[in-house]
Design an enzyme around this catalytic site. Structure first.
Site, PDB file in Angstrom:
ATOM      1  CG  ASP A 190      -2.800  -3.185  -7.688  1.00 14.64           C
ATOM      2  OD1 ASP A 190      -3.906  -2.652  -7.459  1.00 14.64           O
ATOM      3  OD2 ASP A 190      -1.974  -3.470  -6.794  1.00 14.64           O
ATOM      4  CD  GLU A 211      -2.801  -1.160  -0.134  1.00 17.19           C
ATOM      5  OE1 GLU A 211      -3.057  -0.108  -0.754  1.00 17.19           O
ATOM      6  OE2 GLU A 211      -3.150  -2.288  -0.557  1.00 17.19           O
TER       7      GLU A 211
HETATM    8 ZN    ZN Z   1      -2.520  -2.822  -4.922  1.00 15.19          ZN
END
Ligand code: ZN
Ligand code: ADP
Length: 622
Positions: free
Chosen positions: A512, A435
């Site tokens: 992602d 993160e």
């Molecule tokens: Zn991620």
């Protein structure tokens, strides 16, 4: 409830049982009276003969053509009292009469009365009659009921699946943020209220209006508002309800709907999800569907069948007008199209104002801040947001909704339910690095949105989340902005690689990577942002349900296809390398931020940026 044999059985069993008892209760005693004079005591024939021998029998009455006898007897076994006892007699009992005579017993034979037969006949008829009647009643009831049981029995007859609202109670003020669509409809309301204005000058009123827009943008609400403002009834049905298993049902439903509507004109007919029936005919994808085509044909016939000025206006909604059959869009049918889009900032603010009216909101809450935080939210999302916030407020026994509850509700709508944070472990550290990787890359890049917060509290599918403040104007995005987004999205994986090593990277980056690939692909095939040049090679979603090779109507050669793939790879590789560099160059800050994140679990965007600024320049030109 749908008809099934199981249901029929369930219903009829109690009826069968009840009617059996009724029959026993009403008719059996009457029938008995005629042959045995109501006696409960019984005795076998053999015992009866012994009684005669012993001289205990005083009188014998014979009934039933000699099948039954009722005797009057007295004896020690029966308490030395005179009793009536019933005896079934064997088919032939010749010795009985002689015996009775020999013992001087009073004998009387009673002829069988005809009505015994009548009663037993009636009794036998009664039970099946009752059954038939009750079943008939049962079915008749189901067929009349709207949405009641047993509908499939009436093949092709109306299931009356459409809803009728005599008064919707919705007015234009309840609809916000879609002003153009609203203006279009104000005219229709005038027509419904004062048709003579239009007919006087020979104007023809549109019969059908097609509302096109994503789900939750207020299409149904708008259609209801027309009905509400014009004070006419609102008939609604969903396109998917037309399409049934049995051929012909959909078409007859359309017929019924229009028949009912004509009886109630002026009125509004609303057909939701019209694409379920109205899809282009004969495309062959997924095989032909006769039922759907019949339904569509019926719909077209009905639309042509009423005069433009009868006062029926058909409003249909879809989120894809491009797949509709062109016959639907011809003049005299749905020839007006109104687009209803996801609201912009002002639209969101207006919608929030509408839904905030009946809620207690703290005066420090500014609806415009909420509107700013929620780009991409539909009207339904916004309504849901305020409702969620109200529920959270009630749960905390507060009496006014504050920004805290609203923030929570926004997060919940975007990312799902909040979970509990992991306990300290290696995977918690890995998630923290992942993160912080997203967040630091986003912060350092000039063209990236700002970090709003980083958190290790899981939500929905995500184990940790980095939130960015969405920029308002999302309609024009530059090449360097897209690249910045790709790098931001790669930040998580890059941090895993550098901190934990290539062999330790996890599946956590799959989402992602999907975004990365899709953005890179679009740069090449839609936005002309690669060395292939300014060409549009693919549509937005040519056919989301078919594989690329199958329903592909993109007209490029295999040679170009290879180029596309290599260009996508080039973009991703370049972004990946740059992202890794950012992580490597900022390792010290990243380690510190990870420790802080593990300790606090959530770091606010401002705090995050302030910390980074102590060590390096923000933003950087990369
Ligand atoms: Zn991620
Ligand atoms: P659609 O038919 O486009 O899928 P709906 O009309 O069913 O969307 O919207 C669902 C709910 O969302 C509405 O009942 C209303 O509460 C809210 N809503 C959606 N759009 C708006 C809007 N433009 N203004 C006010 N409320 C809206």
């Amino acid at each position: 409830m749908k008809f099934s044999w199981k249901n029929l059985l369930l219903w009829s069993l109690p009826i069968i049982v009840i009617s059996f008892f009724l029959w026993q209760g009403i008719f059996a005693p009457i029938a008995n009276e005629n042959n045995t004079n109501l006696t409960n005591s019984r005795m076998t024939y053999g015992r009866f003969l012994e009684y005669i021998e012993m001289g205990w029998v005083k009188k014998v009455d014979i009934y039933d053509n000699g099948h039954t006898a009722v005797i009057e007897a007295i004896g020690p076994e029966i308490g030395n009292r005179m009793q009536k006892i019933r005896v079934e007699l064997p088919a032939s009992a010749p010795e009985l009469i002689t015996k009775l005579k020999k013992n001087h017993i009073d004998l009387d034979a009673h002829p069988t009365k005809n009505n015994t037969a009548l009663w037993s006949l009636l009794g036998n008829l009664f039970f099946p009659l009752l059954l038939i009647t009750s079943l008939t009643l049962l079915f008749r009831r189901s067929n009349n009921a709207t949405g009641g049981p047993g509908q499939a029995m009436s093949f092709g007859k109306s299931k009356a699946l459409f809803q009728i609202e005599a008064k919707t109670g919705i007015i234009f003020d309840d609809v916000a943020g879609i002003d153009e669509a609203k203006e279009e409809f104000e005219e229709i309301v005038t027509f419904l209220k004062k048709p003579e204005y239009f007919t006087a000058v020979g104007a023809k009123i549109p019969k059908g209006v097609l509302l096109v827009g994503p789900p939750g943008t207020g299409k149904t609400l708008l259609a209801k508002a027309i009905a509400g403002e014009a004070n006419v009834p609102f008939f609604s049905i969903s396109g998917s309800e037309f399409v049934e298993m049995f051929v012909g049902v959909g078409a007859s439903r359309v017929r019924d709907l229009f028949k009912k509507a004509k009886e109630n004109a002026p009125c509004i007919i609303f057909i939701d999800e019209i694409d379920a029936v109205g899809r282009q005919r004969g495309t062959g994808i997924g095989g032909g569907n006769d039922e759907r085509e019949q339904t569509l044909n019926q719909l077209l016939t009905e639309m042509d069948g009423f005069e433009g000025n009868t006062g029926i206006i058909v409003v249909a909604a879809t989120n894809r007008a491009d797949i509709l059959d062109s016959a639907l869009l011809r003049p005299g049918r749905f020839d007006r199209q109104v687009n209803v889009d996801i609201p912009d900032f002002k639209g969101r603010l207006d919608i929030l104002n509408v839904h905030a009216k009946n809620k207690k909101i703290d005066k420090n809450v500014s609806l415009s801040i909420i509107a700013r935080r929620t780009p991409g939210f539909s009207g339904a999302d916004l309504a849901n947001l305020l409702n969620e916030a109200a529920i959270l407020t009630a749960r905390e026994r507060k009496n006014q909704i504050t920004l805290k509850e609203i923030d929570k509700a926004i997060d919940r709508i975007i990312a799902g339910m909040e979970g509990t944070a992991l306990i300290d472990s290696k995977s918690k550290r890995l998630i923290a690095y992942h993160e912080i990787g997203h967040a630091i890359v986003g912060t350092l890049l000039k063209d990236h949105e700002n970090v709003q917060k980083v958190t290790l509290i899981p939500r929905g599918q995500a184990r940790g989340l980095t939130w960015f403040t969405p920029s308002e104007d999302q309609s024009l995005i530059s090449r360097s902005q897209i690249k910045a987004r790709i790098m931001g999205a790669l930040g998580g994986r890059a941090a895993e690689e550098i901190v934990f090593g290539e062999s330790e990277i996890t599946t956590g980056a799959s989402n992602d990577l999907q975004q990365v690939t899709s953005m890179a692909r679009q740069m090449v095939t839609r936005f002309g942002m690669s060395t292939i040049g300014p060409m549009s090679l693919e549509n937005e979603d040519s056919n989301p349900f078919l594989g690329r090779s199958m329903g592909n109507n993109n007209e490029y050669s295999d040679e170009i296809a290879i180029k596309i793939d290599s260009q996508i790879k080039l973009i991703v590789d370049e972004c990946h390398k740059k992202t890794r560099d950012i992580i490597k160059n900022n390792r010290v800050i990243i380690d510190k931020l990870v420790d802080l994140l593990i300790e606090k679990e959530t770091i606010d965007g401002n705090e995050f940026t302030t910390i980074i600024k102590q060590y390096t320049k923000v933003p950087q030109k990369i």
